[in-house]
Design an enzyme around this catalytic site. Structure first.
Site, mmCIF file in Angstrom:
data_model
loop_
_atom_site.group_PDB
_atom_site.id
_atom_site.type_symbol
_atom_site.label_atom_id
_atom_site.label_comp_id
_atom_site.label_asym_id
_atom_site.label_seq_id
_atom_site.Cartn_x
_atom_site.Cartn_y
_atom_site.Cartn_z
ATOM 1 N N ASP A 70 14.818 69.543 -1.601
ATOM 2 C CA ASP A 70 13.852 68.522 -1.998
ATOM 3 C C ASP A 70 13.467 68.817 -3.454
ATOM 4 O O ASP A 70 13.831 69.859 -4.028
ATOM 5 C CB ASP A 70 12.624 68.503 -1.075
ATOM 6 C CG ASP A 70 11.910 67.138 -1.162
ATOM 7 O OD1 ASP A 70 12.218 66.362 -2.088
ATOM 8 O OD2 ASP A 70 11.040 66.861 -0.313
HETATM 9 C C1 BGC Z 1 10.138 63.832 -1.584
HETATM 10 C C2 BGC Z 1 11.449 63.404 -0.977
HETATM 11 C C3 BGC Z 1 12.199 62.515 -1.932
HETATM 12 C C4 BGC Z 1 12.383 63.227 -3.241
HETATM 13 C C5 BGC Z 1 13.179 62.444 -4.264
HETATM 14 C C6 BGC Z 1 10.290 64.336 -2.987
HETATM 15 O O1 BGC Z 1 9.063 64.471 -3.599
HETATM 16 O O2 BGC Z 1 9.569 64.827 -0.775
HETATM 17 O O3 BGC Z 1 11.209 62.754 0.242
HETATM 18 O O4 BGC Z 1 13.426 62.153 -1.367
HETATM 19 O O5 BGC Z 1 11.105 63.507 -3.777
HETATM 20 O O6 BGC Z 1 12.465 61.395 -4.762
#
Ligand code: BGC
Length: 743
Positions: free
Chosen positions: A263
């Site tokens: 993530d």
């Molecule tokens: C979130 C994810 C997301 C990623 C990319 C993160 O802050 O937890 O769910 O896919 O950002 O945008």
């Protein structure tokens, strides 16, 4: 490209090029824009890093994708295309109801079809992989991200939606259709302590396997091409550094062979977690956990080469990770067509918000909204559906607001959104109802509490509320019924939207109470990204329709239900708390040694002194405009033999006055196990339509597999003994019959 050619390509790559494939950068590195959902600071990558990077985060738009891909390939020695990945959480340009709401349809087939349409829009605009679905099990409404989880609190339901969404996204993937699905956030993210975002997750391995892992597993089994790590720790080790989770469980046990991505900046955050001293350390841990792609940091870009040279990371590990990324690119056909269905912007526009897509979003919203309350008023009839000819006052901050798409619909504009007011005007004409805002969602103080991120919503500071309330009261005085569109601010839920107070914000409660005091029937329509505590709403609302964030067609769907064109069929997938202090709250509770209701000197039983143990509205609950019940539950046999099955049949009776759909739910309870077993667990469901007066049979097959669990010795299987089979129209309203499993 054949595997042999791909191997040949890998052989030609330099170490820097291989490492590049493991690096995901955001649009700003390529001279474009992106949406920052994490630390936005520049991450210190060089032009050389950018020239070999493997993938791009959250850049979409046909022209932009073409521009970036062209410029990249023009410089690329081996012509390995970039992979474009983006969050397409509940729709692309056509915004669907948020996933938690989609789950309330209990209609995975419809959702699968809808996700095909979502994929079509996203692919035309250059998205190749989407970070979706999120399938974390969620039992704590304080956590803002409950909105993203289609299965709500239940692993079985979550599994059905996980596979439906993956199949929908990936339909036709080999033939150049669909987009690859990255399931997230592996694992346990939904169980953050206290519902506080990014907080510690700590539970027994048994519980993790039994209740939290099944939806991810279902997504992997359905063929999800990628997996994203979660931000949280699992048994003390952050998921991004957790080799047991990523390697032993995901890859070895489940056979997942695709890339794992972190993530947002999660490798770097291993230092904040206090398990890595520096970026080299963090990169080593993540690589050892077989995490392949570093999203939005320079850890892999700047550490891996040194680590290989020092012998901390093997060349083989780099090759394996690179191979997984190249294989995904190859599976998507990028070596043959680096744009992969990304057409030019003019053609892409023809894919967006088509009548078919809008109709699909509307049908989902029609099924997703949950009617929680519908009391009889004046004439002795329930207040909903609204009587034709009755004059309605439509008031509240969401009466005419396009914010009903919620905060995670990052690619959908508010432009095409139909507000509730639009839908009323279509049906009643501009003169057929009165409309007034009544209150802002938040007070000025509450809005400023949302921080600078709230500026993204471009709202002005709320002014004095009293004139708005007065205007709404005046409107209601002229009407026969008041429809109040209330709710939370979109930024009060979603990522980093944890809250401890779940009552109506701003002056909305006051608005509701003062409208109620006029003595007219009151219908409350609640827009929110989570279950809210409705204890204060119930006394002042004759009907409550929970609309969630219902998407582009949300206003239409509200009107469909209020005017009776659609008979509501949505059923809750998260228990609605009676008080914030009850959370985490879920129906599949474990028994205690001192059950509620036992008489232990008038005190010593499980419970709260100031709240019930159960929520205000239970899992599986929802009202319709028809009345129905189940009767005559019968089992084909009293015992299941190993490998065998029995059938349960129940009659669903529609008592009228209209045709409707019920969600018939199957629950099981294992009376005595080697470990304590939940008092009931969902094991099947069926949406069943009936005509008024109709009686129809609904059938479930119970197999040994449905009885299995992680036993005391951590083996997985069923244990002999007596089970209670329950069928119901909610988790709290069931018919039961026992059966035996004989080993
Ligand atoms: C979130 C994810 C997301 C990623 C990319 C993160 O802050 O937890 O769910 O896919 O950002 O945008």
């Amino acid at each position: 490209m054949k595997d042999a050619e791909l191997h040949a390509l890998l052989d030609q790559m330099t170490l820097e090029e291989k490492i590049g494939q493991l690096v995901q950068l955001s649009g700003d590195c390529f001279g474009g824009g992106d949406v920052a959902t994490g630390p936005a600071a520049k991450i210190g990558v060089t032009q050389e890093d950018i020239d070999v990077a493997g993938s791009v985060l959250n850049v979409v738009g046909a022209d932009e994708v073409h521009r970036i891909q062209d410029a990249y390939l023009a410089k690329s020695r081996l012509h390995i295309p970039l992979l474009f990945m983006a969050d397409v959480v509940y729709g692309y340009k056509t915004c669907y109801p948020m996933p938690l709401a989609l789950g309330c349809t209990w209609d995975p087939e419809r959702i699968e079809k809808s996700y095909r349409l979502i994929a079509d829009e996203a692919r035309a605009d250059g998205c190749m992989v989407t970070f979706s679905p999120a399938v974390d099990v969620v039992r704590d409404a304080r956590w803002g991200r409950v909105m993203e989880m289609p299965g709500g609190e239940d692993p079985y339901l979550g599994s059905r939606f996980a596979e439906a969404m993956v199949r929908g996204f990936q339909a036709g993937l080999g033939e150049g259709e669909g987009i690859a699905s990255c399931v997230k956030h592996f694992a346990g993210y939904g169980a953050a302590e206290g519902g506080r975002e990014y907080n510690t997750v700590d539970m027994s391995e048994r519980r993790l396997r039994q209740e939290y892992l099944p939806p991810y597993r279902a997504a992997v089994d359905a063929g999800a091409k990628m997996v994203m790590t979660s931000f949280n720790t699992v048994d003390g080790v952050p998921a991004t550094a957790n080799r047991w989770l990523m390697h032993d469980v995901l890859r070895s046990e489940w056979g997942f062979s695709g890339p794992v991505i972190t993530d947002y900046a999660a490798i770097l955050e291993l230092m904040n977690h206090g398990v890595a001293a520096d970026k080299d350390d963090a990169s080593t841990l993540a690589m050892r956990a077989t995490v392949d792609i570093d999203m939005k940091t320079d850890c892999y870009a700047h550490s891996l080469k040194r680590l290989v040279e020092k012998g901390c990371i093997s060349q083989r590990a780099i090759d394996a990770a690179c191979w997984r990324v190249l294989s995904l690119k190859n599976a998507l056909g990028l070596f043959e067509d680096p744009y992969r269905g990304c057409v030019d912007s003019r053609e892409a526009a023809t894919h967006m918000c088509t009548p078919a897509h809008l109709a699909s979003a509307r049908a989902c919203a029609d099924e997703a909204m949950v009617l929680l309350r519908n009391e009889k008023v004046g004439t002795g009839e329930p207040v909903l559906p609204l009587r034709r000819g009755a004059k309605a006052a439509l008031v509240g901050p969401y009466a005419d607001s396009a914010d009903i798409i919620g905060m995670w619909a990052i690619h959908a504009g508010k432009g095409p959104v139909k507000t509730v007011r639009d839908a009323f005007a279509e049906r009643l004409g501009e003169d057929g109802f009165v409309c007034a805002k009544g209150a802002d969602v938040l007070t000025a103080e509450e809005l400023s509490g949302l921080g600078s991120f709230a500026k993204m919503f471009g709202e002005g500071t709320p002014g004095p509320q009293e004139p708005l309330i007065e205007e709404a009261l005046a409107a209601c005085r002229t009407a026969d019924v008041a429809v109040l569109c209330l709710g939370e601010h979109p930024l009060q839920s979603g990522e980093a939207g944890s809250r401890t107070k779940l009552r109506l914000p701003g002056k909305q409660q006051e608005l509701l109470e003062r409208v109620h005091a006029l003595g007219k029937p009151v219908v409350a329509v609640i827009f929110a990204g989570r279950p809210r505590v409705l204890e204060d709403v119930v006394p002042y609302a004759d009907a409550i329709l929970y609309a969630w964030w219902p998407g582009t067609e949300g206003g239409e769907a509200v009107a469909d239900i209020l005017f009776g064109d659609v008979n509501p069929s949505g059923r809750l997938t998260m228990s609605f708390p009676a008080a914030e202090g009850q959370m985490p709250l879920y129906y599949a509770q474990y028994p205690t040694g001192r059950p509620a209701g036992a008489n232990h000197a008038g005190r010593f039983v499980t419970g709260y002194l100031d709240a019930p143990n159960t929520g205000l509205y239970p899992f599986g609950y929802g009202l319709s405009y028809h009345r129905s019940h189940l009767e005559n539950l019968r089992l084909s046999d009293e015992a299941i033999m190993p490998g065998g099955s029995i059938e349960a049949v129940v009659d669903l009776v529609n008592e009228g006055p209209v045709a409707g759909t019920d969600v018939v739910q199957l629950y099981l309870h294992d009376r005595v196990g080697s470990i304590t077993r939940p008092i009931k667990e969902l094991k099947g469901f069926e949406r069943a339509e009936t005509e008024p007066g109709e009686r129809r049979e609904v059938r479930f097959t119970i197999t040994e597999e449905l009885l299995a669990f992680w036993r005391q010795d951590m083996s997985y299987g069923a244990e002999p003994g007596t089970f209670d089979l329950m069928v119901g129209l909610s988790s709290q309203d069931v018919l039961a019959a026992p059966f035996v499993f004989r080993a």
